[in-house]
Design a protein around this motif. Structure first.
Motif, PDB file in Angstrom:
ATOM      1  N   TYR A 161      -5.985   6.051  -2.736  1.00 53.84           N
ATOM      2  CA  TYR A 161      -4.710   5.392  -2.446  1.00 53.84           C
ATOM      3  C   TYR A 161      -4.551   4.091  -3.238  1.00 53.84           C
ATOM      4  CZ  TYR A 161      -4.320   8.282   1.828  1.00 53.84           C
ATOM      5  OH  TYR A 161      -4.216   9.300   2.736  1.00 53.84           O
ATOM      6  N   ASP A 196      -9.275   0.201  17.125  1.00 55.61           N
ATOM      7  CA  ASP A 196      -9.225   1.139  16.000  1.00 55.61           C
ATOM      8  C   ASP A 196     -10.650   1.585  15.658  1.00 55.61           C
ATOM      9  OD1 ASP A 196      -7.964   2.490  13.879  1.00 55.61           O
ATOM     10  OD2 ASP A 196      -8.122   0.775  12.522  1.00 55.61           O
ATOM     11  N   ALA A 242      -2.217   5.309  18.275  1.00 62.28           N
ATOM     12  CA  ALA A 242      -1.495   5.030  17.029  1.00 62.28           C
ATOM     13  C   ALA A 242      -2.064   5.940  15.948  1.00 62.28           C
ATOM     14  CB  ALA A 242      -1.662   3.567  16.630  1.00 62.28           C
ATOM     15  N   ILE A 243      -1.192   6.374  15.045  1.00 63.38           N
ATOM     16  CA  ILE A 243      -1.650   7.227  13.947  1.00 63.38           C
ATOM     17  C   ILE A 243      -1.260   6.626  12.596  1.00 63.38           C
ATOM     18  CG2 ILE A 243      -1.625   9.371  15.285  1.00 63.38           C
ATOM     19  CD1 ILE A 243       1.054  10.062  13.867  1.00 63.38           C
ATOM     20  N   THR A 284      -3.212   7.921   9.041  1.00 68.24           N
ATOM     21  CA  THR A 284      -3.435   8.989   8.073  1.00 68.24           C
ATOM     22  C   THR A 284      -2.603  10.240   8.388  1.00 68.24           C
ATOM     23  OG1 THR A 284      -5.681   8.165   7.807  1.00 68.24           O
ATOM     24  CG2 THR A 284      -5.235  10.378   6.978  1.00 68.24           C
ATOM     25  N   ILE A 309      -6.803  10.191  15.017  1.00 72.44           N
ATOM     26  CA  ILE A 309      -5.959  10.991  15.924  1.00 72.44           C
ATOM     27  C   ILE A 309      -5.162  11.988  15.072  1.00 72.44           C
ATOM     28  CG2 ILE A 309      -4.065  10.930  17.607  1.00 72.44           C
ATOM     29  CD1 ILE A 309      -6.411   9.467  18.752  1.00 72.44           C
ATOM     30  N   GLY A 321       2.710  -4.341   8.161  1.00 75.16           N
ATOM     31  CA  GLY A 321       1.337  -4.338   7.676  1.00 75.16           C
ATOM     32  C   GLY A 321       1.086  -5.592   6.884  1.00 75.16           C
ATOM     33  N   ASP A 322      -0.001  -5.590   6.129  1.00 77.71           N
ATOM     34  CA  ASP A 322      -0.392  -6.753   5.350  1.00 77.71           C
ATOM     35  C   ASP A 322       0.586  -6.890   4.186  1.00 77.71           C
ATOM     36  OD1 ASP A 322      -1.888  -8.858   4.577  1.00 77.71           O
ATOM     37  OD2 ASP A 322      -3.557  -7.698   3.787  1.00 77.71           O
ATOM     38  N   SER A 330       0.855  -1.185   0.000  1.00 71.91           N
ATOM     39  CA  SER A 330       0.000   0.000   0.000  1.00 71.91           C
ATOM     40  C   SER A 330       0.890   1.234   0.000  1.00 71.91           C
ATOM     41  CB  SER A 330      -0.947   0.002   1.203  1.00 71.91           C
ATOM     42  OG  SER A 330      -0.292   0.372   2.392  1.00 71.91           O
ATOM     43  N   LEU A 331       2.013   1.173   0.710  1.00 72.76           N
ATOM     44  CA  LEU A 331       2.976   2.275   0.744  1.00 72.76           C
ATOM     45  C   LEU A 331       4.251   1.862   0.005  1.00 72.76           C
ATOM     46  CD1 LEU A 331       2.814   3.472   4.475  1.00 72.76           C
ATOM     47  CD2 LEU A 331       1.364   4.155   2.564  1.00 72.76           C
ATOM     48  N   GLY A 364     -10.824   5.380  11.283  1.00 72.78           N
ATOM     49  CA  GLY A 364      -9.442   5.008  10.975  1.00 72.78           C
ATOM     50  C   GLY A 364      -9.216   4.873   9.482  1.00 72.78           C
ATOM     51  N   VAL A 420      -3.786  -9.135  14.056  1.00 75.85           N
ATOM     52  CA  VAL A 420      -4.842  -8.247  13.564  1.00 75.85           C
ATOM     53  C   VAL A 420      -6.119  -9.051  13.351  1.00 75.85           C
ATOM     54  CG1 VAL A 420      -5.525  -6.651  11.742  1.00 75.85           C
ATOM     55  CG2 VAL A 420      -3.128  -6.776  12.440  1.00 75.85           C
ATOM     56  N   SER A 428      -6.649   3.989  18.203  1.00 78.90           N
ATOM     57  CA  SER A 428      -6.387   4.689  16.947  1.00 78.90           C
ATOM     58  C   SER A 428      -7.690   4.960  16.220  1.00 78.90           C
ATOM     59  CB  SER A 428      -5.439   3.865  16.067  1.00 78.90           C
ATOM     60  OG  SER A 428      -5.999   2.600  15.800  1.00 78.90           O
TER      61      SER A 428
END
Ligand code: FMN
Lengths: 440, 224
Positions: free
Chosen positions: A353, A253, A320-321, A323, A302, A120-121, A97-98, A257, A160, A299
């Motif tokens: 995204y 979350d 947790a943040i 975005t 925030i 992450g995934d 994703s990133l 979120g 998760v 989260s």
């Protein structure tokens, strides 16, 4: 009503964005998939205010009297709990994703600010492990890239079960972003539209989860704190069951979120806001006499030190943040206005995204776009932002006379709306009334 | 040869001993009585023989080790195995070999539902039958079934290859029968030999992905 022609009245039932969605659906035959979080208005921490100290309580001096922010996470069962300088952590966002550069930036920023970041995934990349002093490794239903070596390389493990943006939904990564490297890490064909499993492949209920946690501890020598992350829905029960299953830390979350890619209908219509979720989670912990023994990370939406302070005052141990961290790196920056326009959006509004054509080079796998983010500069910006949040948090805590941010308490706040009073369990300003409490 | 008796040792002590074992070491484990998370997280090519039934997640995340279970295995046998070999002489419960990335898993008896769910490169050979929803979302690797397969086999499958000797009750969405070519027969023969199963490759049929769900396609909406 139109600004120029007062006789044009916009329907409240069919405003322009609703009409546009019907038109889009009719044209394409597929639901809207997007990133970001819920966009509609919901009760938030903005609906709470602090009662600064005055006659009955005294405040602390801004720069002279200490207001500590350190937190320890995961000291229930793990031999090596996590120590952070600030209770503001970076949430799990996948490589895929990133971009790799964005993941590296998050690691750099978190490390400078003395906090943790999360995979992450899609697995752990060497870039993020290398640049993150404290890295939490996610254990997701898809198990993409899951392996025992990375498990042992991690500082904590986060199981998760769900995400606030889509409780009950699995990960999604569309073909544009399944680059050769992402495909290889996830063991998938390149270019497919990946729709991951929504529940874990090898257990079903909370009793199985307890055994799964035991297995993960056995594999990692009982060293690593084990977090359990849930999307906010039936929070009281979910937190109770996570604690019973043996979690060291619970992550809750809220519905606002962020996400990398999910159906819009999911983002906007499933889950409850962060505000009531914190209160419900704390109630569950208190009822089991586990508050502060099993730590709570919150989260979902925030944005500021005020949000952090209010979450902590309601009883969270850390936040947790997601975005906001991406925005700190450069997401939505007016610097890229022309490029946003070219893809039919604008800085401040962009939410696709999943498309992989991020002008800021953050949520992309396109090597040219990804180059736009310099990981060192990104890391510096994130660290700056985290430091500002921490300073704001301390400012509010000192004003309430607290020498540690964990000493903030619900009694330090009142609500500006009845909804927020009921959800957060603090009185409506100027009254002693908490709707729903004592049956009234 | 070291023997570990689970009437005397805790699960922690067992796993600690196995995890620090050196290459070539042999271990025997007795009195398992269905305990969970036995022999997990091993990293060396040691040999472990487990006498008795085991609970959940036996041999989880195995690397290099050869583990033999003389008995039946509970859910999640050899889940996320990376390499090495795991063999169970009896039956295996749900999700055997789930998400496993490599190595060889041999189940001499039957495997229950969701065998090989989300498998990512492992080879699984089942001597008997497999239950429903096996190889669900299976990504790669090979699943060999010497008996019959239950309902919805290979639903939403990616690139895993499935060979079945007996009947398949039904195929899941996007799973189809495929031609058995020479290379498939060779691959199957090798796996059967490694698993020590004596069947002729000509008795098997091959199944795999129709690849129609790889990208969103509104005309496939009934399959979602
Ligand atoms: C781009 C992006 C990718 C994400 N990927 C994951 C993920 O892989 N696993 C996960 O548990 N949550 C994921 N999330 C959710 C975050 O972990 C976190 O719950 C959320 O962003 C918190 O809300 P906020 O964005 O309002 O801060 C992702 C969020 C974003 C924005």
């Amino acid at each position: 009503m139109s600004k120029d022609n007062p006789t044009l009245i916009e329907s409240a039932t069919f405003p322009r964005h609703v009409i546009a969605e019907i038109q889009r659906a009719a044209k394409t035959g597929i639901y809207d998939i997007r990133g970001f979080g819920a966009k509609r208005e919901i009760p938030t921490f903005d609906d709470l205010v602090f009662l600064g100290a005055s006659t009955s309580r005294y405040p602390l001096e801004g720069y002279r009297e200490k207001c500590t922010t350190e937190v320890v996470l995961g000291n229930r069962f793990a031999k090596k709990p996590i120590h952070l300088k600030t209770p503001i952590t970076i949430a799990g966002m996948s490589f895929g994703s990133l971009s790799a550069q964005a993941k590296e930036s998050l690691g750099r920023g978190a490390t400078i600010a003395g906090t943790s970041t999360t995979t992450g995934d899609g697995g752990m990349t060497p870039e993020e492990r290398g640049h993150s002093k404290t890295l939490v490794y996610q254990y997701l239903p898809s198990r993409y890239g899951m392996n025992p070596d990375d498990l042992r390389r991690a500082d904590a493990i986060e199981i998760v079960l769900g995400q606030g943006a889509k409780p009950g939904g699995g990960g999604m990564l569309l073909g544009q972003k399944i680059s050769p490297r992402v495909a290889q890490m996830r063991n998938l064909p390149e270019g497919i539209d990946q729709r991951s499993a929504c529940r874990h492949p090898d257990w079903t209920g909370p009793d199985d989860l307890e055994i799964k946690i035991q297995e993960l501890r056995e594999i990692t020598n009982w060293e690593k704190p084990i977090y359990v992350k849930v999307g906010a829905t039936r929070v009281f029960y979910d937190v109770t069951l996570a604690v019973k299953a043996g979690a060291d830390v619970v992550v809750v979350d809220g519905m606002q979120g962020g996400t990398a890619a999910t159906q819009d209908v999911f983002i906007e219509h499933v889950g409850i806001p962060t505000l009531p979720a914190v209160r419900m989670a704390v109630e569950a912990l208190q009822e089991m006499d586990m508050h502060r023994k099993v730590q709570l990370i919150v989260s979902g939406g925030i944005r500021s030190g005020a949000d952090v302070a209010k979450a902590l005052a309601l009883g969270a141990d850390a936040v947790a943040i997601g975005t906001a961290a991406l925005i700190a790196l450069g997401d939505q920056s007016p610097e890229f206005d022309e490029d946003y326009k070219a893809i039919g959006s604008a800085a401040g509004f962009w939410d696709d995204y999943q498309q992989g054509n991020d002008p800021a080079g953050i949520t992309t796998q396109d090597p040219e776009l990804a180059k736009r983010l310099d990981p060192k500069l990104g890391g510096r910006r994130l660290a700056n932002y985290l430091n500002v949040l921490t300073l704001e948090l301390q400012t509010l805590a000192r004003a309430c006379g607290k020498s540690h941010v964990h000493n903030l308490e619900p009694e330090d706040m009142v609500a500006l709306t009845m909804e927020a009073a009921a959800m957060a369990g603090v009185p409506l300003a100027g009254t002693g009334w908490i709707p729903g409490k004592n049956g009234v | 040869m070291a023997t570990i008796d689970l009437n005397q040792s805790s699960i922690r002590e067992l796993n600690e001993k196995l995890q620090v074992g050196s290459s070539g070491d042999n271990f025997t484990v007795n009195n398992t009585v269905g305990k969970h998370a036995l022999s997990v997280g091993l990293t060396k090519d040691i040999n472990v023989e487990i006498n008795g039934h085991v609970g959940y997640y036996c041999a989880g995340m195995n690397q290099e080790a050869s583990i033999k279970i003389n008995g039946n295995a509970g859910p999640g046998l050899a889940e996320n195995m990376m390499s090495g070999q795991v063999r169970v002489t009896g039956n295996a419960s749900q999700y055997a070999g789930a998400t496993a990335h490599g190595g060889l898993l041999v189940i001499e008896g039957d495997a229950s539902s969701r065998c090989g769910i989300s498998m990512k490169g492992v080879n699984i050979v089942v001597g008997g039958n497999i239950g429903h929803m096996s190889a669900f979302m299976a990504q790669s690797g090979t699943l060999v079934v010497c008996g019959d397969a239950g309902d919805a086999m290979g639903d939403s499958i990616y690139e895993t290859k499935i060979y079945v000797r007996g009947k398949v009750k039904s195929l899941g969405t996007d799973c189809e029968e495929k031609e058995m070519k020479k290379e498939h027969k060779e691959e199957l023969a090798t796996l059967l030999e490694m698993a020590q199963m004596n069947y002729s490759v000509d008795e098997f049929r091959r199944y795999g992905s129709a690849r129609k769900l790889y990208n969103f396609d509104i005309d496939q909406v009934d399959d979602y």
